[in-house]
Design a protein around this motif. Structure first.
Motif, PDB file in Angstrom:
ATOM      1  N   TYR A  69       0.711  -1.547  -0.397  1.00  0.00           N
ATOM      2  CA  TYR A  69      -0.313  -0.289  -0.335  1.00  0.00           C
ATOM      3  C   TYR A  69       1.068   1.069   0.075  1.00  0.00           C
ATOM      4  N   LYS A  70       0.111   2.139  -1.032  1.00  0.00           N
ATOM      5  CA  LYS A  70       0.773   3.701  -0.625  1.00  0.00           C
ATOM      6  C   LYS A  70       0.251   4.591  -0.375  1.00  0.00           C
ATOM      7  N   TYR A  71       0.300   5.209   0.985  1.00  0.00           N
ATOM      8  CA  TYR A  71      -0.504   6.622   2.039  1.00  0.00           C
ATOM      9  C   TYR A  71      -0.386   7.807  -0.023  1.00  0.00           C
ATOM     10  N   MET A  72      -0.900   8.530   0.327  1.00  0.00           N
ATOM     11  CA  MET A  72      -0.938   9.902  -0.053  1.00  0.00           C
ATOM     12  C   MET A  72      -2.011  10.573  -0.020  1.00  0.00           C
ATOM     13  N   SER A  73      -1.610  11.955  -0.207  1.00  0.00           N
ATOM     14  CA  SER A  73      -3.279  12.792  -0.813  1.00  0.00           C
ATOM     15  C   SER A  73      -4.344  12.437  -1.544  1.00  0.00           C
ATOM     16  N   PHE A  74      -4.664  13.284  -1.499  1.00  0.00           N
ATOM     17  CA  PHE A  74      -6.171  13.162  -2.583  1.00  0.00           C
ATOM     18  C   PHE A  74      -6.017  13.626  -3.838  1.00  0.00           C
ATOM     19  N   GLU A  75      -5.366  14.714  -3.668  1.00  0.00           N
ATOM     20  CA  GLU A  75      -5.018  15.256  -5.166  1.00  0.00           C
ATOM     21  C   GLU A  75      -4.134  13.950  -5.544  1.00  0.00           C
ATOM     22  N   LEU A  76      -2.822  13.954  -5.291  1.00  0.00           N
ATOM     23  CA  LEU A  76      -1.451  12.825  -5.697  1.00  0.00           C
ATOM     24  C   LEU A  76      -2.304  11.132  -6.301  1.00  0.00           C
ATOM     25  N   ALA A  77      -3.415  11.312  -5.551  1.00  0.00           N
ATOM     26  CA  ALA A  77      -4.080   9.745  -5.819  1.00  0.00           C
ATOM     27  C   ALA A  77      -5.363  10.512  -7.129  1.00  0.00           C
ATOM     28  N   LYS A  78      -5.411  11.360  -7.860  1.00  0.00           N
ATOM     29  CA  LYS A  78      -5.868  11.426  -8.908  1.00  0.00           C
ATOM     30  C   LYS A  78      -4.623  11.756  -9.713  1.00  0.00           C
ATOM     31  N   ILE A  79      -3.564  11.917  -9.206  1.00  0.00           N
ATOM     32  CA  ILE A  79      -2.575  12.396 -10.547  1.00  0.00           C
ATOM     33  C   ILE A  79      -2.161  10.271 -11.148  1.00  0.00           C
ATOM     34  N   VAL A  80      -2.064  10.120  -9.783  1.00  0.00           N
ATOM     35  CA  VAL A  80      -1.557   8.533  -9.634  1.00  0.00           C
ATOM     36  C   VAL A  80      -1.814   7.533 -10.701  1.00  0.00           C
ATOM     37  N   LEU A  81      -3.503   7.676  -9.865  1.00  0.00           N
ATOM     38  CA  LEU A  81      -4.455   6.549 -11.809  1.00  0.00           C
ATOM     39  C   LEU A  81      -4.919   7.623 -12.579  1.00  0.00           C
ATOM     40  N   ALA A  82      -4.748   9.037 -12.669  1.00  0.00           N
ATOM     41  CA  ALA A  82      -4.633   8.777 -14.098  1.00  0.00           C
ATOM     42  C   ALA A  82      -3.420   8.491 -14.795  1.00  0.00           C
ATOM     43  N   THR A  83      -2.569   8.745 -14.329  1.00  0.00           N
ATOM     44  CA  THR A  83      -1.161   7.903 -15.561  1.00  0.00           C
ATOM     45  C   THR A  83      -0.569   6.921 -15.458  1.00  0.00           C
ATOM     46  N   SER A  84      -1.170   5.944 -14.097  1.00  0.00           N
ATOM     47  CA  SER A  84      -0.361   4.747 -13.486  1.00  0.00           C
ATOM     48  C   SER A  84       0.929   5.265 -13.472  1.00  0.00           C
ATOM     49  N   THR A  85       1.331   5.882 -12.892  1.00  0.00           N
ATOM     50  CA  THR A  85       3.194   5.987 -11.995  1.00  0.00           C
ATOM     51  C   THR A  85       3.104   6.108 -10.428  1.00  0.00           C
ATOM     52  N   LEU A  86       3.949   5.800 -10.099  1.00  0.00           N
ATOM     53  CA  LEU A  86       4.638   5.613  -8.394  1.00  0.00           C
ATOM     54  C   LEU A  86       5.544   6.690  -8.844  1.00  0.00           C
ATOM     55  N   GLN A  87       6.117   7.457  -7.714  1.00  0.00           N
ATOM     56  CA  GLN A  87       7.260   7.720  -8.124  1.00  0.00           C
ATOM     57  C   GLN A  87       8.383   7.714  -7.264  1.00  0.00           C
ATOM     58  N   PHE A  88      10.141   7.452  -8.003  1.00  0.00           N
ATOM     59  CA  PHE A  88      10.994   7.136  -7.136  1.00  0.00           C
ATOM     60  C   PHE A  88      11.915   7.941  -6.752  1.00  0.00           C
ATOM     61  N   SER A  89      12.005   7.867  -5.081  1.00  0.00           N
ATOM     62  CA  SER A  89      12.626   8.833  -4.856  1.00  0.00           C
ATOM     63  C   SER A  89      14.076   8.612  -4.435  1.00  0.00           C
ATOM     64  N   ARG A  90      14.863   9.549  -4.859  1.00  0.00           N
ATOM     65  CA  ARG A  90      16.614   9.657  -4.576  1.00  0.00           C
ATOM     66  C   ARG A  90      16.391   9.399  -2.552  1.00  0.00           C
ATOM     67  N   CYS A  91      17.216   8.435  -2.071  1.00  0.00           N
ATOM     68  CA  CYS A  91      17.293   8.787  -0.782  1.00  0.00           C
ATOM     69  C   CYS A  91      18.147  10.468   0.123  1.00  0.00           C
ATOM     70  N   ASP A  92      18.318  11.179  -0.208  1.00  0.00           N
ATOM     71  CA  ASP A  92      19.068  11.930  -0.204  1.00  0.00           C
ATOM     72  C   ASP A  92      18.115  12.964  -0.283  1.00  0.00           C
ATOM     73  N   ARG A  93      16.599  12.463  -0.435  1.00  0.00           N
ATOM     74  CA  ARG A  93      15.634  13.576  -0.140  1.00  0.00           C
ATOM     75  C   ARG A  93      14.673  13.173   0.295  1.00  0.00           C
ATOM     76  N   PHE A  94      14.973  12.050   1.148  1.00  0.00           N
ATOM     77  CA  PHE A  94      13.551  11.778   2.112  1.00  0.00           C
ATOM     78  C   PHE A  94      14.210  12.512   3.404  1.00  0.00           C
ATOM     79  N   ASN A  95      13.020  12.943   3.842  1.00  0.00           N
ATOM     80  CA  ASN A  95      12.768  13.626   5.357  1.00  0.00           C
ATOM     81  C   ASN A  95      13.711  13.369   6.801  1.00  0.00           C
ATOM     82  N   ASP A  96      13.925  12.085   6.537  1.00  0.00           N
ATOM     83  CA  ASP A  96      14.913  11.705   7.568  1.00  0.00           C
ATOM     84  C   ASP A  96      16.139  11.711   7.364  1.00  0.00           C
ATOM     85  N   PRO A  97      16.693  12.786   7.792  1.00  0.00           N
ATOM     86  CA  PRO A  97      18.556  12.846   7.159  1.00  0.00           C
ATOM     87  C   PRO A  97      19.093  11.330   8.682  1.00  0.00           C
ATOM     88  N   PHE A  98      19.264  11.040   8.790  1.00  0.00           N
ATOM     89  CA  PHE A  98      19.132   9.607   8.990  1.00  0.00           C
ATOM     90  C   PHE A  98      18.793   8.298   8.368  1.00  0.00           C
TER      91      PHE A  98
END
Length: 264
Positions: free
Chosen positions: A4-33
């Motif tokens: 499962y992927k939790y997300m905002s409602f606005e993001l869900a609309k984009i994800v379902l319309a485009t059939s895409t999911l984002q892969f993030s670089r770990c240096d952009r995560f919110n936890d510096p550890f």
């Protein structure tokens, strides 16, 4: 395997319309550890070797994208933290249909992506595996390097254990900025350039199996999203979350549209 992927409602609309999911670089995560880190180096290591290892660490960071998923769609903390305070959506993804369990094009497939939670980082030298010669350019899963991959990408502070996180890692090497790219790891749509680029993986039909609406999701907006997304994803199961007040838990029920409720 449904994850499962939790997300905002606005993001869900984009994800379902485009059939895409984002892969993030770990240096952009919110936890510096939450970034790859090699073990500390004994004093007897030559400075050149220390520099080489630090360079390999940066190569992993810059050339690897991570998709962060979880095992359950009814975790109250996940709804509060990642789905706009229960106003968002949790999407259930069939990891196999989405190609996320394939060891050929995933650096870490979903079935090997369970996150390890610890109060301290493991800082001893690696016991097993051989460093790939093209660090940060490895496409598929190499079981001989699983200890290394787990230490670099699947170890998080114990405070995050409530997430029950499962990760999928893919190689981003060779993926062009700001456009469409097809590499051995997948079919990508990239928005932006350099460190700020967003890497969106296109998923095949049948990848999305469930959509859970949050407790505070707007009723009319939920119905509108369901009607629109069902044209693209006819086999999705639609559910809505409800509070179980005497247990401080959440349960998922079949989603009932306003029109369906009026017919009852």
């Amino acid at each position: 395997m449904i994850l499962y992927k939790y997300m905002s409602f606005e993001l869900a609309k984009i994800v379902l319309a485009t059939s895409t999911l984002q892969f993030s670089r770990c240096d952009r995560f919110n936890d510096p550890f939450d970034t790859p880190r090699y073990p500390s180096y004994p004093q007897e290591f030559e400075p050149a070797e220390v520099l080489a290892r630090m360079t390999r660490e940066m190569d992993w960071r810059g050339r690897t994208g991570l998709l962060c998923l979880t095992r359950t769609p009814t975790n109250p903390l996940m709804w509060a933290h990642y789905a706009d305070s229960h106003r968002g959506v949790a999407i259930g993804i069939d990891a196999t249909s989405a190609g996320l369990t394939n060891p050929i094009n995933n650096l870490i497939p979903a079935q090997f992506g369970s996150v390890v939670y610890a109060s301290r980082r493991p800082d001893w030298l690696f016991f097993s595996g051989h460093e790939p010669r093209s660090v940060g350019e490895v496409i598929g899963f190499d079981n001989a390097n699983f200890e290394r991959l787990q230490r670099l990408f699947l170890t998080k502070p114990i405070h995050w254990a409530y997430e029950e996180e499962v990760r999928v890692a893919k190689c981003l090497h060779g993926v062009a900025d700001d456009g469409d790219t097809l590499n051995l790891a997948g079919d990508w749509s990239v928005q932006g350039k350099g460190a700020e680029a967003r890497h969106l993986l296109r998923l095949p039909p049948g990848s999305f199996r469930e959509v859970h609406f949050g407790i505070r999701t707007d009723t009319q907006e939920s119905d509108d999203l369901r009607y629109a997304a069902s044209k693209v994803h006819p086999d999705i199961k639609w559910l809505e979350c409800a509070l179980v007040l005497d247990a401080h838990t959440i349960e998922a029920r079949d989603h009932v549209t306003v029109a369906e409720a009026m017919e009852i």
